[in-house]
Scaffold this motif. Structure first.
Motif, PDB file in Angstrom:
ATOM      1  N   ARG A 158      -9.381  -0.410  -9.845  1.00 10.68           N
ATOM      2  CA  ARG A 158      -9.578  -1.778 -10.166  1.00 10.68           C
ATOM      3  C   ARG A 158      -8.887  -2.681  -9.270  1.00 10.68           C
ATOM      4  N   VAL A 159      -7.957  -2.266  -8.245  1.00 14.31           N
ATOM      5  CA  VAL A 159      -7.037  -2.931  -7.414  1.00 14.31           C
ATOM      6  C   VAL A 159      -7.963  -3.886  -6.726  1.00 14.31           C
ATOM      7  N   ALA A 160      -8.919  -3.138  -5.840  1.00 17.72           N
ATOM      8  CA  ALA A 160      -9.829  -4.070  -5.201  1.00 17.72           C
ATOM      9  C   ALA A 160     -10.525  -5.522  -5.538  1.00 17.72           C
ATOM     10  N   GLY A 161     -10.781  -5.421  -6.828  1.00 19.77           N
ATOM     11  CA  GLY A 161     -11.302  -6.695  -7.268  1.00 19.77           C
ATOM     12  C   GLY A 161     -10.351  -7.623  -7.520  1.00 19.77           C
ATOM     13  N   ILE A 162      -8.819  -7.117  -7.659  1.00 18.93           N
ATOM     14  CA  ILE A 162      -7.888  -8.176  -8.196  1.00 18.93           C
ATOM     15  C   ILE A 162      -6.832  -8.529  -7.253  1.00 18.93           C
ATOM     16  N   ALA A 163      -6.450  -7.313  -6.596  1.00 17.69           N
ATOM     17  CA  ALA A 163      -5.051  -7.593  -5.882  1.00 17.69           C
ATOM     18  C   ALA A 163      -5.130  -6.847  -4.424  1.00 17.69           C
ATOM     19  N   GLY A 164      -6.098  -6.676  -4.078  1.00 15.22           N
ATOM     20  CA  GLY A 164      -5.862  -5.755  -2.370  1.00 15.22           C
ATOM     21  C   GLY A 164      -6.665  -4.686  -2.445  1.00 15.22           C
ATOM     22  N   SER A 165      -6.333  -3.566  -1.822  1.00 19.93           N
ATOM     23  CA  SER A 165      -7.128  -2.414  -1.629  1.00 19.93           C
ATOM     24  C   SER A 165      -6.135  -1.198  -1.638  1.00 19.93           C
ATOM     25  N   VAL A 166      -6.716  -0.075  -2.499  1.00 24.62           N
ATOM     26  CA  VAL A 166      -6.073   1.323  -2.398  1.00 24.62           C
ATOM     27  C   VAL A 166      -7.125   2.235  -2.179  1.00 24.62           C
ATOM     28  N   ARG A 167      -6.480   3.459  -1.980  1.00 25.31           N
ATOM     29  CA  ARG A 167      -7.452   4.427  -1.945  1.00 25.31           C
ATOM     30  C   ARG A 167      -7.129   5.438  -3.072  1.00 25.31           C
ATOM     31  N   VAL A 168      -8.039   5.931  -4.088  1.00 23.38           N
ATOM     32  CA  VAL A 168      -7.612   6.643  -4.899  1.00 23.38           C
ATOM     33  C   VAL A 168      -8.299   7.959  -4.904  1.00 23.38           C
ATOM     34  N   THR A 169      -7.269   9.087  -4.990  1.00 24.51           N
ATOM     35  CA  THR A 169      -7.661  10.501  -4.700  1.00 24.51           C
ATOM     36  C   THR A 169      -6.892  11.522  -5.919  1.00 24.51           C
ATOM     37  N   PRO A 170      -8.085  11.646  -6.916  1.00 22.96           N
ATOM     38  CA  PRO A 170      -7.773  12.284  -8.179  1.00 22.96           C
ATOM     39  C   PRO A 170      -7.065  13.652  -7.854  1.00 22.96           C
TER      40      PRO A 170
END
Length: 175
Positions: A65-77
């Motif tokens: 949810r970060v992209a829509g709120i506070a920047g960007s991250v890459r998520v790798t489970p």
């Protein structure tokens, strides 16, 4: 030779462990018996490790949810840290030594094995016979169960124990 105790607790799952500990703290001679792990299903295959799994899934969902709120991250489970944490922090790799020692430190005696009622106020565990002068508490717990669904017995399926003990997640495919 029959051993004696004030109270025998047959099954040291959450309820049995609790009542056995309270009675021992009150000065009664308590024998707790279990063929599996003291603490039962909850700390080893239920409540505690499943909440660790849910927390990890929640963190992944929050990160997405970060992209829509506070920047960007890459998520790798990655299941490996979850499985490692379950073994290290929740289950002690399915070793109940700490729980047994906690009960014994309250004055209780622990017997590892499968007990069965063998007479009036008596429980047999293997060749041992233990007689209770005051009470026997029966707290036999649960087992995973599969419903009688046609074909289920012919396929591999997981119970809660399989899911909690998994070191790798099964592959998935889209249809």
């Amino acid at each position: 030779m029959v051993e004696r105790a004030d109270v025998i607790v047959l099954g040291m799952g959450p309820g049995g462990e609790h009542v056995a500990g309270l009675l021992a703290e009150e000065g009664l001679d308590v024998v707790g018996i279990d063929g599996r792990l003291v603490g039962g299903e909850c700390p080893y295959w239920g409540c505690v490790p499943s909440k660790m799994m849910l927390r990890a899934a929640g963190l992944l969902a929050d990160a997405r949810r970060v992209a829509g709120i506070a920047g960007s991250v890459r998520v790798t489970p990655d299941w490996a840290p979850v499985a490692k944490r379950i073994r290290a922090e929740a289950t002690d790799n399915w070793d109940d030594r700490v729980a047994v020692e906690r009960f014994e430190s309250k004055g209780g005696r622990f017997v590892r094995g499968w007990g069965r009622l063998s007479g009036e106020r008596q429980v047999a565990v293997g060749e041992r016979e233990i007689e209770a002068s005051r009470a026997i508490v029966v707290n036999t717990g649960t087992e995973p169960w599969a419903p009688p669904i046609p074909g289920l017995a012919e396929v591999a399926y997981w119970t809660n124990r399989d899911a909690i003990e998994a070191t790798e997640v099964p592959s998935s495919s889209s249809s």
